[in-house]
Motif scaffolding. Structure first.
Motif, mmCIF file in Angstrom:
data_model
loop_
_atom_site.group_PDB
_atom_site.id
_atom_site.type_symbol
_atom_site.label_atom_id
_atom_site.label_comp_id
_atom_site.label_asym_id
_atom_site.label_seq_id
_atom_site.Cartn_x
_atom_site.Cartn_y
_atom_site.Cartn_z
ATOM 1 N N ASP A 37 0.862 -1.187 0.000
ATOM 2 C CA ASP A 37 0.000 0.000 0.000
ATOM 3 C C ASP A 37 0.893 1.230 0.000
ATOM 4 N N ASP A 38 0.556 2.220 -0.791
ATOM 5 C CA ASP A 38 1.401 3.415 -0.875
ATOM 6 C C ASP A 38 1.154 4.389 0.276
ATOM 7 N N GLU A 39 0.115 4.147 1.085
ATOM 8 C CA GLU A 39 -0.188 5.036 2.203
ATOM 9 C C GLU A 39 0.513 4.542 3.472
ATOM 10 N N THR A 79 -9.185 -1.674 -1.053
ATOM 11 C CA THR A 79 -9.357 -0.529 -1.938
ATOM 12 C C THR A 79 -10.603 0.271 -1.636
ATOM 13 N N LYS A 107 -12.264 0.045 1.589
ATOM 14 C CA LYS A 107 -11.874 1.043 2.589
ATOM 15 C C LYS A 107 -13.039 2.013 2.805
ATOM 16 N N ASP A 111 0.256 5.394 6.579
ATOM 17 C CA ASP A 111 -0.638 5.198 7.719
ATOM 18 C C ASP A 111 -1.345 3.855 7.635
ATOM 19 N N ILE A 112 -1.781 3.489 6.428
ATOM 20 C CA ILE A 112 -2.457 2.197 6.243
ATOM 21 C C ILE A 112 -1.483 1.060 6.537
ATOM 22 N N ARG A 113 -0.265 1.177 6.014
ATOM 23 C CA ARG A 113 0.734 0.125 6.259
ATOM 24 C C ARG A 113 0.999 -0.032 7.751
ATOM 25 N N ASP A 120 -3.206 -3.065 -2.232
ATOM 26 C CA ASP A 120 -4.028 -1.905 -2.561
ATOM 27 C C ASP A 120 -4.207 -1.828 -4.075
ATOM 28 N N ALA A 135 5.723 -0.194 -0.259
ATOM 29 C CA ALA A 135 4.954 0.965 -0.703
ATOM 30 C C ALA A 135 4.603 0.903 -2.183
ATOM 31 N N MET A 156 -2.650 2.630 -6.590
ATOM 32 C CA MET A 156 -1.293 3.039 -6.231
ATOM 33 C C MET A 156 -0.659 3.761 -7.415
#
Length: 229
Positions: free
Chosen positions: A10-12, A82, A104, A14-16, A55, A34, A58
């Motif tokens: 996931d590129d976020e 997603t 999400k 916070d989510i990771r 995700d 990421a 991305m």
């Protein structure tokens, strides 16, 4: 006990971080990335990864592009995470080798249930799996009533799916026609049901076999019925 391994892509940040904390606190060994390029590198270096959480949206390469590349060398189950939750988005995810889909925002309990279910299904149904040679593997998702061959969605009717599900649960064991009919059709077996079964077996073979006239998955065991190998 060996820890189950999950790769988060996931590129976020916070989510990771949220997923890493949630999964590690529930006994999973966690890898994270990421982007898709690094994720593929991690997966190749750690082929024993049990599940990937991927995700869809991305930068550079989206999740659909990434999973197409992953399916060239790995059968690891993939849970898409997603904000895209339209039916067409789900169909695209499944058709390209995804195993499940979670929108999400998500609840932690639902994510953990899906992670547990996918890892269990991959081992019990796919066993890493219901394999025939290196390339072909049949997997099923009983919740969504979908079946896949090497990650590709199979276009099965409800009856064909129920038959396949029953065969997979009895892998390596001959299933007689009476038992098959009474379980799948939920009706008392009569002799005329034999023709119904034969037609459905033929149609199922056409969808799961490379050559339905020379089946390698669903075989006829003369005098005993059918067997999924």
């Amino acid at each position: 006990m060996k820890l189950r391994k999950v790769l988060i892509v996931d590129d976020e940040p916070d989510i990771r971080e949220i997923l890493e904390l949630l999964l590690s606190s529930n006994g999973y060994e966690v890898f994270s990335s990421a982007d898709g390029k690094n994720a593929m590198k991690i997966l190749k270096e750690n082929p024993s990864v049990d599940l990937m959480i991927l995700d869809v949206m991305m930068p550079h390469e989206d999740g659909i592009t990434v999973i197409k590349k992953i399916r060239e060398f790995s059968k690891v189950p993939v849970l898409f995470l997603t904000a895209k939750t339209q039916e067409s988005d789900k169909e695209e995810a499944y058709a390209n080798g995804g195993d499940d889909f979670l929108g999400k925002p998500f609840s932690q309990n639902e994510l953990l249930m899906k992670v547990n279910s996918l890892i269990r299904r991959y081992r019990d149904y796919a066993g890493k799996g219901y394999e025939n040679g290196e390339a072909d593997i049949i997997t099923i998702d009983e919740n969504s009533k979908k079946a896949y061959k090497s990650g590709a969605l199979l276009n099965l009717t409800d009856t064909e799916f129920d038959m396949l599900c029953f065969f997979l649960k009895n892998k390596g064991k001959p299933v007689d026609t009476k038992t098959l009919y009474e379980v799948v059709w939920d009706e008392k077996y009569v002799s005329s049901a034999q023709n119904t079964i034969m037609v459905h077996i033929l149609n199922l073979r056409k969808k799961i076999e490379d050559d339905h006239t020379n089946p390698v998955f669903l075989k006829t065991i003369w005098g005993k019925g059918y067997q999924f190998d």
